[in-house]
Design a protein around this motif. Structure first.
Motif, short mmCIF file in Angstrom:
data_model
loop_
_atom_site.label_atom_id
_atom_site.label_comp_id
_atom_site.label_asym_id
_atom_site.label_seq_id
_atom_site.Cartn_x
_atom_site.Cartn_y
_atom_site.Cartn_z
N GLY A 104 51.74 -52.18 62.06
CA GLY A 104 51.79 -51.11 60.97
C GLY A 104 52.88 -51.36 59.99
N LEU A 105 53.09 -52.48 59.76
CA LEU A 105 54.50 -52.90 58.94
C LEU A 105 53.83 -53.68 57.53
CD1 LEU A 105 56.94 -54.04 61.52
CD2 LEU A 105 57.26 -51.79 60.19
N ARG A 245 45.92 -49.75 59.36
CA ARG A 245 47.32 -49.45 60.09
C ARG A 245 48.26 -49.46 59.14
NH1 ARG A 245 47.97 -50.51 65.73
NH2 ARG A 245 45.66 -51.14 66.85
N THR A 249 51.05 -46.27 57.31
CA THR A 249 52.57 -46.28 57.38
C THR A 249 53.03 -45.91 55.98
OG1 THR A 249 52.85 -48.12 59.06
CG2 THR A 249 54.60 -47.89 57.33
N ARG A 253 54.16 -42.24 56.86
CA ARG A 253 55.16 -42.28 57.90
C ARG A 253 56.27 -42.78 57.07
NH1 ARG A 253 53.36 -46.68 62.37
NH2 ARG A 253 51.97 -45.48 63.49
N THR A 291 55.96 -50.34 47.88
CA THR A 291 56.42 -49.74 48.94
C THR A 291 57.75 -49.26 48.20
OG1 THR A 291 55.56 -51.19 50.57
CG2 THR A 291 57.64 -49.88 51.22
N GLN A 310 62.03 -45.12 58.97
CA GLN A 310 60.80 -46.05 58.97
C GLN A 310 61.31 -47.03 57.85
OE1 GLN A 310 58.00 -46.64 60.43
NE2 GLN A 310 58.50 -44.99 62.06
#
Length: 341
Positions: A104-105, A245, A249, A253, A291, A310
């Motif tokens: 999930g990265l 996934r 994130t 997350r 991100t 995270q």
């Protein structure tokens, strides 16, 4: 062309298409995760529009000269050694991308591929073969510089831009702000998908063209329409399947965002992708731009909304990507060499 060369060419082309599919599969959350989280777009519609604009961006990308990989196409060794180098790079970058997706990265597929090319080139040089000339300069300009430049700029611009936007809507009701922000976020999500096509799509077509040139099946020069269309199709197909996934994130997350800050973050991401493709001709990672923008906008809230553990985990993998992919690319190139000698 002998049978061995034909087999290697087909294998490299198939791996390039698979890598393009994986690229789209992993990058789909970049443009739609937060928009879906904030109910600006439904999941089905979000995936469809992301795939469409990624395809369009890929077909338009050759007009803007983001030649990260095709710039070195004349310097890749021809024949089986060159195709073995490309195959080693594609396999190592693809394996790292799959591992990070499973965990999930969000990591940059471009950084993985360029680093793997540099590592395989270094291994080829150790064996006495020709590698990709200027590979280390490509690594510095295509990976290390954007790795520092993109996250910092995206974070700062998103954080600062929240201030005037918040001031402009200070007299509006929460429902009005959320409604307008969701509409803006839907448009920004489409813009990010288009920017992703402009950036990653050009490099997909470049890799397909590079494989043909290395195999002697095409003449060096501009990216051809056929490989570009094939690359756009594979990239858009990957987006359609979407790697949720990573979406989980990015949207849940890392940070909690309201629609207004989500709109700001995705607008900044799209602007960086367009500027990188059209003006400064710098390869910008869609993953890192999105991100970092999301974290930057999320930091500028009255309550603590960022899950820093995270964020640090993602940052560690961004730094690890060039190291791991270069090492694995080099090892694979060394392992393949006895088979082609």
């Amino acid at each position: 062309m002998v049978n061995g060369e034909s087999f290697m060419m087909v294998l490299v082309l198939l791996c390039t298409c698979a890598f393009a599919f994986l690229n789209g599969f992993r990058d789909a959350p970049n443009s739609i995760a937060v928009a879906v989280r904030n109910r600006a777009l439904t999941p089905t519609y979000a995936v469809l529009v992301a795939a469409f604009f990624t395809f369009v961006g890929t077909m338009l990308s050759t007009s803007f000269g983001v030649y990260l990989i095709s710039a070195v196409e004349l310097n890749v060794p021809t024949g089986v050694p060159g195709m073995a180098l490309l195959l080693s790079a594609l396999l190592s970058a693809g394996a790292w991308g799959l591992l990070c997706w499973w965990r999930g990265l969000p990591i940059s597929s471009t950084h993985a591929l360029v680093s793997a090319l540099a590592g395989a080139s270094g291994a080829a040089a150790l064996l006495g073969d020709d590698g990709v000339h200027d590979a280390w300069r490509m690594l510095a300009g295509g990976v290390l510089l954007p790795l520092v430049f993109t996250p910092i700029l995206a974070f700062i611009v998103s954080y600062v831009l929240v201030i005037p936007v918040t001031w402009l809507v200070r007299h509006s009701t929460a429902s009005d702000v959320n409604g307008v922000s969701r509409a803006g976020q839907a448009v920004a999500a489409c813009a990010v998908a288009l920017g992703n096509g402009l950036q990653d799509g050009q490099r997909t077509g470049a890799m397909l063209t590079l494989a043909l040139v290395t195999a002697g099946a095409a003449q060096p020069g501009a990216i051809m329409l056929g490989p570009q269309l094939l690359g756009a199709t594979c990239l858009a197909a990957g987006v359609l399947f979407g790697g949720w996934r990573i979406a989980h994130t990015i949207a849940y997350r890392l940070v909690t965002l309201d629609p207004m800050r989500g709109m700001v973050a995705q607008s900044v991401s799209a602007a960086m992708l367009f500027l990188g493709a059209m003006l400064i001709h710098l390869p910008i990672s869609t993953t890192q731009a999105v991100t970092s923008s999301i974290v930057g906008a999320g930091c500028n809230q009255r309550f603590e909304s960022v899950t820093w553990n995270q964020v640090k985990r993602v940052l560690r993998h961004w730094v690890a990507t060039p190291l791991v992919c270069a090492a694995v690319g080099g090892i694979l190139c060394l392992a393949v060499h006895p088979l082609i000698s």
